[in-house]
Every structure is written in C-alpha cells, then in structure tokens.
Design a protein around this motif. Structure first.
Motif, PDB file in Angstrom:
ATOM      1  N   VAL A 295      -3.975  -6.376   2.616  1.00  0.00           N
ATOM      2  CA  VAL A 295      -4.528  -6.179   3.957  1.00  0.00           C
ATOM      3  C   VAL A 295      -5.209  -4.816   4.015  1.00  0.00           C
ATOM      4  CG1 VAL A 295      -3.932  -5.788   6.389  1.00  0.00           C
ATOM      5  CG2 VAL A 295      -2.948  -7.724   5.159  1.00  0.00           C
ATOM      6  N   THR A 296      -6.388  -4.780   4.613  1.00  0.00           N
ATOM      7  CA  THR A 296      -7.093  -3.531   4.874  1.00  0.00           C
ATOM      8  C   THR A 296      -7.292  -3.391   6.381  1.00  0.00           C
ATOM      9  OG1 THR A 296      -9.257  -4.594   4.704  1.00  0.00           O
ATOM     10  CG2 THR A 296      -8.311  -3.706   2.676  1.00  0.00           C
ATOM     11  N   GLY A 297      -7.439  -2.189   6.846  1.00  0.00           N
ATOM     12  CA  GLY A 297      -7.788  -1.976   8.249  1.00  0.00           C
ATOM     13  C   GLY A 297      -6.626  -2.057   9.215  1.00  0.00           C
ATOM     14  N   SER A 298      -5.411  -2.233   8.729  1.00  0.00           N
ATOM     15  CA  SER A 298      -4.253  -2.299   9.620  1.00  0.00           C
ATOM     16  C   SER A 298      -2.988  -2.066   8.816  1.00  0.00           C
ATOM     17  CB  SER A 298      -4.163  -3.658  10.316  1.00  0.00           C
ATOM     18  OG  SER A 298      -2.983  -3.751  11.096  1.00  0.00           O
ATOM     19  N   ALA A 299      -2.010  -1.418   9.442  1.00  0.00           N
ATOM     20  CA  ALA A 299      -0.680  -1.334   8.853  1.00  0.00           C
ATOM     21  C   ALA A 299      -0.003  -2.694   8.981  1.00  0.00           C
ATOM     22  CB  ALA A 299       0.146  -0.265   9.554  1.00  0.00           C
ATOM     23  N   THR A 300       0.864  -3.018   8.042  1.00  0.00           N
ATOM     24  CA  THR A 300       1.643  -4.253   8.107  1.00  0.00           C
ATOM     25  C   THR A 300       3.130  -3.895   8.099  1.00  0.00           C
ATOM     26  OG1 THR A 300       1.659  -4.554   5.693  1.00  0.00           O
ATOM     27  CG2 THR A 300      -0.187  -5.512   6.920  1.00  0.00           C
ATOM     28  N   LEU A 301       3.970  -4.899   8.063  1.00  0.00           N
ATOM     29  CA  LEU A 301       5.407  -4.633   8.103  1.00  0.00           C
ATOM     30  C   LEU A 301       5.882  -3.945   6.832  1.00  0.00           C
ATOM     31  CD1 LEU A 301       6.835  -7.894   9.700  1.00  0.00           C
ATOM     32  CD2 LEU A 301       5.750  -5.920  10.778  1.00  0.00           C
ATOM     33  N   ASN A 302       5.128  -4.100   5.733  1.00  0.00           N
ATOM     34  CA  ASN A 302       5.529  -3.477   4.474  1.00  0.00           C
ATOM     35  C   ASN A 302       5.746  -1.972   4.630  1.00  0.00           C
ATOM     36  OD1 ASN A 302       4.933  -6.026   3.626  1.00  0.00           O
ATOM     37  ND2 ASN A 302       3.434  -5.442   2.077  1.00  0.00           N
ATOM     38  N   GLU A 303       4.801  -1.295   5.256  1.00  0.00           N
ATOM     39  CA  GLU A 303       4.874   0.164   5.387  1.00  0.00           C
ATOM     40  C   GLU A 303       5.931   0.612   6.396  1.00  0.00           C
ATOM     41  OE1 GLU A 303       0.530  -0.730   5.956  1.00  0.00           O
ATOM     42  OE2 GLU A 303       2.194  -1.982   5.310  1.00  0.00           O
ATOM     43  N   ARG A 304       6.259  -0.271   7.344  1.00  0.00           N
ATOM     44  CA  ARG A 304       7.253   0.079   8.361  1.00  0.00           C
ATOM     45  C   ARG A 304       8.681  -0.045   7.833  1.00  0.00           C
ATOM     46  NH1 ARG A 304       5.288  -3.248  13.654  1.00  0.00           N
ATOM     47  NH2 ARG A 304       7.302  -2.492  14.433  1.00  0.00           N
ATOM     48  N   ALA A 305       8.836  -0.574   6.635  1.00  0.00           N
ATOM     49  CA  ALA A 305      10.170  -0.861   6.110  1.00  0.00           C
ATOM     50  C   ALA A 305      10.637   0.166   5.084  1.00  0.00           C
ATOM     51  CB  ALA A 305      10.189  -2.246   5.483  1.00  0.00           C
ATOM     52  N   ALA A 424      -9.470 -17.454   4.892  1.00  0.00           N
ATOM     53  CA  ALA A 424     -10.876 -17.076   4.669  1.00  0.00           C
ATOM     54  C   ALA A 424     -11.680 -17.068   5.959  1.00  0.00           C
ATOM     55  CB  ALA A 424     -11.508 -18.038   3.667  1.00  0.00           C
ATOM     56  N   SER A 425     -11.047 -17.171   7.109  1.00  0.00           N
ATOM     57  CA  SER A 425     -11.770 -17.276   8.377  1.00  0.00           C
ATOM     58  C   SER A 425     -12.522 -15.991   8.705  1.00  0.00           C
ATOM     59  CB  SER A 425     -10.787 -17.580   9.506  1.00  0.00           C
ATOM     60  OG  SER A 425      -9.970 -16.450   9.764  1.00  0.00           O
ATOM     61  N   PRO A 426     -13.619 -16.089   9.457  1.00  0.00           N
ATOM     62  CA  PRO A 426     -14.343 -14.887   9.895  1.00  0.00           C
ATOM     63  C   PRO A 426     -13.472 -13.948  10.718  1.00  0.00           C
ATOM     64  CG  PRO A 426     -15.699 -16.847  10.200  1.00  0.00           C
ATOM     65  CD  PRO A 426     -14.342 -17.338   9.812  1.00  0.00           C
ATOM     66  N   ALA A 427     -12.525 -14.476  11.475  1.00  0.00           N
ATOM     67  CA  ALA A 427     -11.697 -13.624  12.333  1.00  0.00           C
ATOM     68  C   ALA A 427     -10.839 -12.654  11.535  1.00  0.00           C
ATOM     69  CB  ALA A 427     -10.801 -14.497  13.217  1.00  0.00           C
ATOM     70  N   LEU A 428     -10.527 -12.991  10.282  1.00  0.00           N
ATOM     71  CA  LEU A 428      -9.706 -12.114   9.444  1.00  0.00           C
ATOM     72  C   LEU A 428     -10.550 -11.186   8.571  1.00  0.00           C
ATOM     73  CD1 LEU A 428      -6.830 -14.499   8.268  1.00  0.00           C
ATOM     74  CD2 LEU A 428      -6.527 -12.316   9.445  1.00  0.00           C
ATOM     75  N   GLU A 429     -11.855 -11.220   8.734  1.00  0.00           N
ATOM     76  CA  GLU A 429     -12.751 -10.474   7.856  1.00  0.00           C
ATOM     77  C   GLU A 429     -12.386  -8.996   7.787  1.00  0.00           C
ATOM     78  OE1 GLU A 429     -15.479  -9.932   5.043  1.00  0.00           O
ATOM     79  OE2 GLU A 429     -15.089 -11.887   5.968  1.00  0.00           O
ATOM     80  N   GLY A 430     -12.023  -8.387   8.917  1.00  0.00           N
ATOM     81  CA  GLY A 430     -11.732  -6.955   8.937  1.00  0.00           C
ATOM     82  C   GLY A 430     -10.397  -6.583   8.326  1.00  0.00           C
ATOM     83  N   TYR A 431      -9.560  -7.566   8.041  1.00  0.00           N
ATOM     84  CA  TYR A 431      -8.216  -7.300   7.516  1.00  0.00           C
ATOM     85  C   TYR A 431      -8.010  -7.830   6.101  1.00  0.00           C
ATOM     86  CZ  TYR A 431      -7.235  -6.583  12.484  1.00  0.00           C
ATOM     87  OH  TYR A 431      -7.258  -6.146  13.776  1.00  0.00           O
ATOM     88  N   ARG A 432      -8.835  -8.761   5.675  1.00  0.00           N
ATOM     89  CA  ARG A 432      -8.579  -9.493   4.439  1.00  0.00           C
ATOM     90  C   ARG A 432      -8.952  -8.680   3.205  1.00  0.00           C
ATOM     91  NH1 ARG A 432     -11.047 -13.678   5.850  1.00  0.00           N
ATOM     92  NH2 ARG A 432     -13.066 -13.082   4.992  1.00  0.00           N
ATOM     93  N   GLY A 433      -7.942  -8.355   2.398  1.00  0.00           N
ATOM     94  CA  GLY A 433      -8.165  -7.752   1.092  1.00  0.00           C
ATOM     95  C   GLY A 433      -8.152  -8.822   0.016  1.00  0.00           C
ATOM     96  N   PRO A 434      -8.060  -8.463  -1.231  1.00  0.00           N
ATOM     97  CA  PRO A 434      -8.085  -9.449  -2.316  1.00  0.00           C
ATOM     98  C   PRO A 434      -6.859 -10.356  -2.299  1.00  0.00           C
ATOM     99  CG  PRO A 434      -7.961  -7.196  -3.173  1.00  0.00           C
ATOM    100  CD  PRO A 434      -8.023  -7.078  -1.714  1.00  0.00           C
ATOM    101  N   GLU A 435      -7.051 -11.581  -2.777  1.00  0.00           N
ATOM    102  CA  GLU A 435      -5.942 -12.523  -2.914  1.00  0.00           C
ATOM    103  C   GLU A 435      -5.146 -12.162  -4.160  1.00  0.00           C
ATOM    104  OE1 GLU A 435      -6.462 -16.942  -2.361  1.00  0.00           O
ATOM    105  OE2 GLU A 435      -5.849 -16.919  -4.490  1.00  0.00           O
ATOM    106  N   THR A 436      -3.850 -11.946  -3.981  1.00  0.00           N
ATOM    107  CA  THR A 436      -2.996 -11.594  -5.116  1.00  0.00           C
ATOM    108  C   THR A 436      -2.219 -12.797  -5.650  1.00  0.00           C
ATOM    109  OG1 THR A 436      -1.229 -10.919  -3.604  1.00  0.00           O
ATOM    110  CG2 THR A 436      -2.766  -9.211  -4.340  1.00  0.00           C
ATOM    111  N   LEU A 437      -1.957 -13.782  -4.813  1.00  0.00           N
ATOM    112  CA  LEU A 437      -1.321 -15.035  -5.221  1.00  0.00           C
ATOM    113  C   LEU A 437      -1.979 -16.185  -4.485  1.00  0.00           C
ATOM    114  CD1 LEU A 437       2.503 -14.156  -5.227  1.00  0.00           C
ATOM    115  CD2 LEU A 437       1.094 -14.668  -7.233  1.00  0.00           C
TER     116      LEU A 437
END
Length: 539
Positions: A295-305, A424-437
C-alpha cells in the motif's frame, strides 16, 4: 452436555431457564478471562496457543501439494467463538430451504429466522431480519479506514452493488462486516449466553473436564465418563446426553464410545455399540486463498501494530475500547457470483488494510499492505474425521480433502481472478502498490491453481461430520437425536447437512437456539426420560 463452545453456551443458558432442568456442562478447556480472548485483535495470539486451542493439524492432502495444514479449534469457554474472527454472517435463505428439502422438516429459512433473531442483539436495532435484546451482541465496525472506503468504491466500479446488510433480504454485494464485538471487546457465546447465568443453582459448569466416552446401557446413553485434574468421574444423565463438542470432537467422541463405522472401530479395537457409517464422514470446510498488495499513500494496520504506536493503541483500547485492538481481522466483505449465469453468490471475500507474513493470518508485515481473501462458499469436496486409536488423548485424523472436486478447483481460480479485478479498480489507484501474492508472474489458470494448492489454508468452518437427515447415511434426524440410540443428541456445526454460504458461527448459534426448544419440550413432556436420576461418581 459435552462442550461449552458456541452451541454449548446457548444450550446452558436456555435449558437452565427452566428451574426443573439440571444442567451439567463439561468443557475440556479453561477460562476465557484473558486479555488475548477479550481483545478482538487477540485472535493473533490465541491462533496457535494451546491454552485456548486444540491446535489440530490436517492429514496431508493431495489437493494441497501434500501439505498438512494447521487447523485451530477453540478449547476454552466459548469454544471457537472465543478465538475466531468475530464475523457475523448467516448465509443465504436458500441454504436453509435446501436443508428442509433434503428431508429436514422444520429447518427452512422461515423456520430458523426467528431463532437467528432471538439470539441477536443488533446494535442498530431490530427489524424484519434482526433481533434486539438477545444474548449475542452484533455491531458495526467502529473505524472506517480510507483504504476500505476505496475498496468498496472500487467494487462498485467493478459492478458489485453496495449492500449495507448482507444478513438482510439479499446477500449479494459489498459492505462492512457485522461483528460479534461490543464496546471494543470480543462478545463470544460465553460472554453473551453463559457468564450472565453462571450463578443459576441448576447449572454447573466444569472446566478442564475431558470427556473420555459416552456411557451406553441397553441402547441408551446414560451419561459420560470424564477426567479432571487426573481424577476420573462418571456422571449419569436424568434425561439426555447432549454432544456440543464441534465438528471435530463430537464425531471423535462418538467413535471412541463405539458409535460409528463398524470397520474403523473394529480396526482400532473399540467394541461396536452402534454401527453408524456417517459418523465422521462428510467433513466440509472453507478453503481460502489471498491476494496481497503493498500500500502507498496511507498507513495501514501493519505500522500501528509495533513500537510506540502499539503502546498508544493499547492505552486507547483500555480507555475507550477503540483503535487497533478492537478490530476484527476482516473489515469489508463482498459476496459475488463467479459466473454471471449463477443465480446466487458463490464467492465470499474478506478485505483488510493489513498484510501478513506469507499471506496467512498471523504475524503482520512491517511494510504497509492490504489483503483480499476469497473462498468458495459451497464446496463440493468432502473429507472425514477418524479416530486414530482407542486412546482418548490421541488427536483424530482430520482430512478435509480440499480441492478434490473439479468445481472447487475451478471456483478458486475464478475467485483469484475476481480478487485481482477488485484490487485493480480505479478507486484504489492512489493506494495500490505492487502485488506480492500471488505475484505478477502468476497469470494462467494452471499457475493460479498451483498457487492456491501451495498457499491456501482453512477458514476454520468445519461442518457436516454428524449430518442431519432422513437417509441411511445421516447420523441424526431433524430432531438432532442420534439414530438408533435413546437419550443422545448432537447440537453443533457437525449436524449441518450442507455448508452454509457464510461463516458458520451464526448458524451454529441458531441451531442451538432451536435445539433448546426441542430439548425443553422433551423435558416438559417426559419424552424419553429414563427412570434413574442424575448423579456423579468418582474414581
């Protein structure tokens, strides 16, 4: 009653409402009074902790590259409702109408909806589909993450309608999950049904009580033999023995007691009391695979933990019941038809603004991530649960036979393709980083299936091993009495004749609610009551 899981807690509450009924509940696990159980995010800690979990493992399966898959089951007051992911999902009306059409009269959707409503305390209030004031609290999510909002918007762009209540008139669509969480704390079956009535004089609950066998005399279940703190006890039932130990331990206990497939029992040196080929057969489970992105452009739960932020989150939860520790593992759900010609959804998705090592629920990754899991809701593959030996301390052999059926294999591939489409939706464009799995290199149907075989895992929704029905292979009838024996019922997820299009906890609560009325009516009329009374002997 054997087991104080979801069904057992419901039964303990409802049966002990009648002061003329004395109830003894035997639970192999211990207390649920632990922060790991009470904090919703604590499921990450109970997941592989033998203090709360049987920590079973499946037999290696040919459909999953010969892997043995970790298979958690609750071993604590509240059972799996004390360690699960908190999602409250009932299923489709068609699921229960199908049960009725299979000969199980009284189990249609119209028949069971009142029991769903009776159990429920919906935070938004009652309506035609939901109850208010029942023991099981069901709430909406407390914090809407911007990545979740973008995922919902993107699903709408992909043609999936927004649905604020998948437990209402229509399941299909996308929306936030309803959860068994109240004021930031897990609201398990023990919290809702058992603890408020523990002081009733006609209710006795024993923890650390491992039931060794069902005692049978002249074709009737008369009680159980159990062990606690190294001491063996024998308790006699004044009316009925009720098995509520779940889809793994209930068939296992029946087999250890001489009730099951005669050939298996003889091979293990167990005297055959009742030849029932269906005991332990028909195991079904949901098998999930996940698509993971950075994910780019936003913090996720990973960093809060981790680090100082985690301590702040703990303090916030203790003070307000909000924040990271109050989250369920999945935030958003989507129910989708894998193919347009289908009448009803057959795929369930779980989305969260977090990601885990190897994509499996457990250790959160350090980098920001998001995960979309998917499973086929009505799998065709069937497996089994079988005792390995006559030793009650030996775990049973669990073989779900994941992906054994071609329909299941085709559906899981379609699920992965749908998952990629949603992410792959346009709405996620600002958050979507590379697919890892599974990774950009995995493209063809064969490659996607190979990924599913190698990386999929259970969703912990075991059912069907003591199937309800009227045919010769059924273990219990529509009244949930074990066929060919008196004084013995099964009341848990093992009686489901087919998988519900949902997580299984809500339907298990409903089954126990309905069964409690059956058992109370039998007690009122004296139907099937033996001449002897209750009691416990020690040895």
């Amino acid at each position: 009653m054997v087991g104080a899981g979801s069904a057992g807690c419901v039964l303990a509450n409802r049966l002990s409402q009648d002061p003329r009924i004395r109830v003894l509940v035997l639970e192999a696990g211990g207390s649920d009074a632990h922060p790991y159980v009470r904090a919703p995010v604590g499921f990450l800690k109970t997941f592989q902790d033998p203090r709360f979990n049987w920590c079973y493992t499946t037999e290696p399966g040919p459909g999953v590259d010969g892997r043995a898959i970790f298979f958690p089951r609750g071993k604590v007051l509240g059972g799996s409702s004390s360690i699960n992911g908190h999602l409250y999902v009932r299923g489709q009306a068609r699921d229960f109408d199908t049960w009725a059409q299979m000969g199980n009269r009284g189990w249609s959707y119209d028949d069971v909806l009142p029991y769903f409503r009776r159990a429920e305390d919906r935070s938004s209030g009652a309506d035609d589909f939901h109850g208010s004031g029942g023991p099981q609290h069901v709430s909406d999510i407390h914090e809407r993450h911007p990545v979740c909002e973008a995922f919902i918007a993107g699903a709408e762009q992909a043609g999936v309608p927004r649905n604020p209540d998948y437990n209402g008139a229509v399941q299909e669509g996308v929306g936030y999950y309803q959860r068994t969480i109240r004021k930031g704390r897990r609201h398990s079956a023990a919290t809702g049904f058992l603890h408020p009535v523990r002081n009733r004089p006609n209710l006795r609950v024993e923890t650390g009580a491992h039931v060794l066998r069902i005692d049978v005399e002249d074709g009737r279940a008369t009680g159980v033999t159990w062990r606690q703190h190294g001491k063996v006890h024998r308790s006699r039932a004044g009316a009925e023995v009720v098995l509520a130990a779940g889809a793994i331990n209930t068939p296992h206990l029946l087999q250890l007691s001489g009730i099951g497939p005669a050939g298996l029992l003889r091979d293990l040196g167990i005297p055959v009391l009742r030849d029932l080929a269906g005991v332990g057969a028909g195991l079904q489970d949901h098998y999930a695979v996940r698509v993971v992105h950075r994910v780019t452009g936003s913090a996720t739960l990973n960093e809060r933990a981790r680090g100082p932020r985690l301590w702040w989150e703990i303090a916030r939860w203790l003070a307000t019941g909000g924040g990271l520790l109050a989250f369920s593992p999945a935030h958003v759900g989507a129910f989708v038809r894998s193919r347009p010609e289908l009448e009803l959804p057959d795929l369930q998705f779980v989305f969260t603004p977090a990601s885990y090592t190897d994509g499996v629920v457990g250790q959160l990754q350090r980098e920001p991530g998001m995960t979309l899991g998917v499973w086929q809701m009505r799998p065709e593959s069937r497996g089994h649960v079988r005792a390995r030996s006559a030793d009650p301390d030996a775990p049973p052999a669990i073989q779900p036979n994941y992906l054994a059926d071609e329909i299941d294999r085709r559906s899981i591939v379609e699920g992965l393709r749908w998952g990629r489409r949603l992410l792959a939706s346009p709405a996620l464009e600002g958050y979507r980083g590379p697919e890892t799995l599974p990774g950009a290199a995995v493209r063809s149907d064969d490659e996607l299936l190979a990924y599913a075989r190698a990386k999929g895992a259970t969703v912990y929704h075991a059912i069907g091993t003591c199937r309800m029905g009227t045919d010769p292979e059924a273990v219990v009838g529509p009244d949930l009495r074990v066929r060919g024996l008196e004084g013995l019922r099964v009341v848990d997820a093992s009686v489901m004749p087919t998988m519900v299009s949902a997580n299984t906890n809500a339907a298990t609560l409903m089954i126990a609610e309905k069964a409690s009325d059956m058992i109370r009516e039998a007690a009122r009329t004296g139907a099937g009551r033996p001449a002897s009374g209750t009691g416990t002997e020690h040895s």
